[in-house]
Design a protein around this motif. Sequence first.
Motif, short mmCIF file in Angstrom:
data_model
loop_
_atom_site.label_atom_id
_atom_site.label_comp_id
_atom_site.label_asym_id
_atom_site.label_seq_id
_atom_site.Cartn_x
_atom_site.Cartn_y
_atom_site.Cartn_z
N ASP A 16 28.29 71.63 4.30
CA ASP A 16 27.51 70.29 4.25
C ASP A 16 27.37 69.73 5.72
OD1 ASP A 16 30.22 69.65 4.73
OD2 ASP A 16 30.34 67.93 3.20
N ILE A 17 27.86 70.57 6.94
CA ILE A 17 27.70 69.91 8.30
C ILE A 17 26.39 70.44 8.56
CG2 ILE A 17 30.27 69.97 8.67
CD1 ILE A 17 29.89 72.53 10.15
N PRO A 18 25.67 69.40 9.65
CA PRO A 18 24.48 69.59 10.15
C PRO A 18 24.39 70.69 10.90
CG PRO A 18 25.40 67.67 10.88
CD PRO A 18 26.07 68.12 9.68
N GLU A 21 25.72 70.29 14.50
CA GLU A 21 27.18 70.42 14.61
C GLU A 21 27.83 71.88 14.43
OE1 GLU A 21 30.70 67.92 12.33
OE2 GLU A 21 28.74 67.01 12.28
N VAL A 22 27.20 72.64 13.62
CA VAL A 22 27.48 74.08 13.64
C VAL A 22 27.50 74.71 15.02
CG1 VAL A 22 26.87 76.35 12.85
CG2 VAL A 22 26.90 74.58 11.24
N GLU A 23 26.35 74.31 15.75
CA GLU A 23 26.18 75.13 16.99
C GLU A 23 27.24 74.51 17.92
OE1 GLU A 23 23.95 77.34 18.14
OE2 GLU A 23 23.25 77.53 16.21
N SER A 24 27.75 73.43 17.70
CA SER A 24 28.94 72.65 18.63
C SER A 24 30.11 73.38 18.27
CB SER A 24 28.66 71.11 18.52
OG SER A 24 29.35 70.83 17.40
N HIS A 25 30.28 73.73 16.96
CA HIS A 25 31.57 74.53 16.77
C HIS A 25 31.39 75.80 17.56
CE1 HIS A 25 33.64 71.79 14.03
NE2 HIS A 25 32.64 71.56 13.68
N LEU A 26 30.23 76.51 17.40
CA LEU A 26 30.27 77.61 18.17
C LEU A 26 30.53 77.63 19.52
CD1 LEU A 26 26.90 79.14 16.49
CD2 LEU A 26 29.24 79.85 15.89
N THR A 27 30.01 76.67 20.17
CA THR A 27 30.34 76.71 21.58
C THR A 27 31.64 76.27 21.86
OG1 THR A 27 29.05 74.34 21.69
CG2 THR A 27 27.98 76.18 22.27
N LYS A 28 32.48 75.37 21.04
CA LYS A 28 33.75 74.71 21.33
C LYS A 28 34.56 75.90 21.20
CE LYS A 28 36.89 72.12 18.68
NZ LYS A 28 36.98 71.00 17.41
N TYR A 29 34.38 76.67 20.12
CA TYR A 29 35.52 77.71 20.19
C TYR A 29 35.31 78.86 20.90
CZ TYR A 29 36.84 75.32 15.95
OH TYR A 29 37.14 74.41 15.04
N GLY A 61 30.35 78.18 1.99
CA GLY A 61 30.74 78.12 3.45
C GLY A 61 29.98 78.88 4.49
N ILE A 62 29.75 78.32 5.52
CA ILE A 62 29.25 78.92 6.63
C ILE A 62 30.10 79.71 7.51
CG2 ILE A 62 27.84 78.52 8.77
CD1 ILE A 62 27.31 75.55 7.64
N TYR A 63 29.73 81.36 7.54
CA TYR A 63 30.55 82.19 8.02
C TYR A 63 30.10 82.36 9.27
CZ TYR A 63 32.65 83.55 3.61
OH TYR A 63 33.17 83.61 2.19
N VAL A 64 31.09 82.41 10.22
CA VAL A 64 30.84 82.71 11.88
C VAL A 64 31.85 83.81 12.03
CG1 VAL A 64 31.06 81.85 14.06
CG2 VAL A 64 30.46 80.28 12.09
N GLN A 65 31.54 85.00 12.87
CA GLN A 65 32.29 85.79 13.48
C GLN A 65 32.41 85.84 14.88
OE1 GLN A 65 31.06 89.85 12.17
NE2 GLN A 65 32.71 90.78 13.54
N ASP A 87 36.26 70.58 9.91
CA ASP A 87 35.20 71.43 9.23
C ASP A 87 35.48 72.78 9.12
OD1 ASP A 87 33.61 69.08 9.50
OD2 ASP A 87 33.08 69.18 11.76
N VAL A 88 36.75 73.29 9.50
CA VAL A 88 37.16 74.65 9.33
C VAL A 88 37.84 74.77 8.21
CG1 VAL A 88 38.07 76.94 10.27
CG2 VAL A 88 36.74 75.41 11.75
#
Length: 122
Positions: A16-18, A21-29, A61-65, A87-88
């Motif tokens: 449910d995150i926009p 915000e998903v892009e910000s998590h990608l760059t954060k990690y 869920g939104i999966y990220v590798q 969010d994770v």
Amino acid sequence: MTQTPYYETMYILRPDIPEEEVESHLTKYRDILVETGADVLDNQMRGKRRLAYPIAKHKEGIYVQLSHNGDGQQVAVLEKAMRLSEDVIRYLTVKQDGPLPAPRVAPGTEAAAQPETAEASA
């Protein structure tokens, strides 16, 4: 020929995150890994998928590798940041001993290259 080990971290974000915000998590990690001295080899968003079983009352869920190279010390820092994030909902890091992942081809460049080869053979 020696193959250097690398790490693959797969994590699942709340569905449910926009998108921003998903892009910000990608760059954060990715930035956490770079700050700890690791090399980020690949960062792929796999999209929203149905979970095999509910996790924290979520059915999707939104999966990220995330593939990265380093001495192994960065894994603890990365997983601590993921554990503290609301969010994770799941994460897992696996050490891989195979060849390094090949760089991804941008979507559209591969599709444009295939018709040319078909015309050349005709």
